[in-house]
Design an enzyme around this catalytic site. Sequence first.
Site, PDB file in Angstrom:
ATOM      1  N   CYS A   8      -2.914 -83.059  61.919  1.00  0.00           N
ATOM      2  CA  CYS A   8      -3.358 -83.300  60.534  1.00  0.00           C
ATOM      3  C   CYS A   8      -3.857 -84.724  60.293  1.00  0.00           C
ATOM      4  O   CYS A   8      -4.906 -84.936  59.673  1.00  0.00           O
ATOM      5  CB  CYS A   8      -2.233 -82.978  59.553  1.00  0.00           C
ATOM      6  SG  CYS A   8      -0.609 -83.505  60.083  1.00  0.00           S
ATOM      7  N   HIS A  59      -1.115 -86.624  53.247  1.00  0.00           N
ATOM      8  CA  HIS A  59      -1.016 -87.795  54.140  1.00  0.00           C
ATOM      9  C   HIS A  59      -2.014 -88.866  53.682  1.00  0.00           C
ATOM     10  O   HIS A  59      -3.162 -88.554  53.336  1.00  0.00           O
ATOM     11  CB  HIS A  59      -1.392 -87.417  55.574  1.00  0.00           C
ATOM     12  CG  HIS A  59      -0.349 -86.622  56.312  1.00  0.00           C
ATOM     13  ND1 HIS A  59       0.904 -86.367  55.822  1.00  0.00           N
ATOM     14  CD2 HIS A  59      -0.396 -86.049  57.548  1.00  0.00           C
ATOM     15  CE1 HIS A  59       1.586 -85.656  56.726  1.00  0.00           C
ATOM     16  NE2 HIS A  59       0.825 -85.446  57.772  1.00  0.00           N
TER      17      HIS A  59
HETATM   18  C1  11C Z   1       3.463 -84.526  60.984  1.00  0.00           C
HETATM   19  N1  11C Z   1       1.287 -84.578  62.024  1.00  0.00           N
HETATM   20  O1  11C Z   1       2.987 -84.949  59.920  1.00  0.00           O
HETATM   21  C2  11C Z   1       2.581 -83.957  62.054  1.00  0.00           C
HETATM   22  C3  11C Z   1       2.550 -82.473  61.891  1.00  0.00           C
HETATM   23  O2  11C Z   1       0.603 -81.627  66.105  1.00  0.00           O
HETATM   24  O3  11C Z   1       0.011 -80.294  64.539  1.00  0.00           O
HETATM   25  C4  11C Z   1       1.517 -81.753  62.739  1.00  0.00           C
HETATM   26  C5  11C Z   1       1.895 -81.658  64.160  1.00  0.00           C
HETATM   27  C6  11C Z   1       0.761 -81.151  64.974  1.00  0.00           C
HETATM   28  O4  11C Z   1       4.659 -84.527  61.226  1.00  0.00           O
END
Ligand code: 11C
Length: 344
Positions: A128, A248
């Site tokens: 993400c 995010h």
């Molecule tokens: C998080 N980015 O915010 C991570 C979630 O490899 O698809 C996504 C994890 C991934 O914790």
Amino acid sequence: KQYHVAVVGATGAVGQQMVRTLEDRNFPVGTLTLLSSERSAGKKMRFRGREIEVQAAAPERFDGVDIALFSAGGAVSKALAPEAVRRGAIVIDNTSAFRMEENVPLVVPEVNESDLTWHNGIIANPNCSTIQMVVALEPIRKAFGLSRVIVSTYQAVSGAGAQAIEELYEQTKAVLDNKPFEATILPVKSDRKHYPIAFNAIPQIDKFQDNGFTFEEMKMINETKKIMHMPELSVAATCVRIPVASGHSESVYIEIEQDGVTAADLQAVLREAPGVVLQDDPSEQLYPMPANCVGQYDVFVGRIRRDLDNSRAFHLWIVADNLLKGAASNSVQIAESLLKLGLI
Ligand code: 11C
């Protein structure tokens, strides 16, 4: 034509958004198969006003499936994605299981849609925090070149799943009620120590690697280079979890190759960029915030300013809904691109 679509991990934080996005974007779904672990099997989910029962995932469930969207963790993808492909499905996988494999395209449609042409059954959906960054960086690279990226993230707990959202709510309430609580999920469920996320910021997302970076940071570094076809790009990341439920945020420092570029030039490029919404007007205190971006498919960019010491460097603030553009809607967009390009 209508397609038989399967969602694996349908009851999870991302899976629920995949179902919602298929409906909301009016994807031509003829049949929808919802799959999960044994634990969640039997639950019912709504799609286009009808209830569909969730079934336990198993190889034979992919018989007749055209497109399978996976978001049930890397182990499930490793075990079942090849089974789905063997049965004729195209897999769009939202885990890190296959992302860095050479014969698996890693795709953000606004950036590298044409990589879909060489897929071998599995297409990977990036992490993400990587997706939202490359959507904003690719138009800048095209216009002015790009040589270096240094990103610090402010990531929502929903990136760690539905249980992490619960943990944030429960801890926040416990703190306000002056009650004791125990952190059990964040920063990483499977790591040794757990820390409170309520009223805190945790500079660890996923496990530490031998080089001192976390796996989340290495995903941002390696995936960015692969998606943008820039193995030589300098990228560094510091990923931090903050007590926000969804959305995010990223503070991104970039160095471009062209001289004489202004912040207004960057704004002009981003205003026209696919999938980007420019929200950048300090005189109106206009900038993206996660609270305003949740539920949206776009990537929001603001706070664009030239560095005071390096005239080829800029600072940007990039925000997106991590469950949508960071996961579910990017996966559905990949499926839409497959249709558009006649690849299915
Ligand atoms: C998080 N980015 O915010 C991570 C979630 O490899 O698809 C996504 C994890 C991934 O914790």
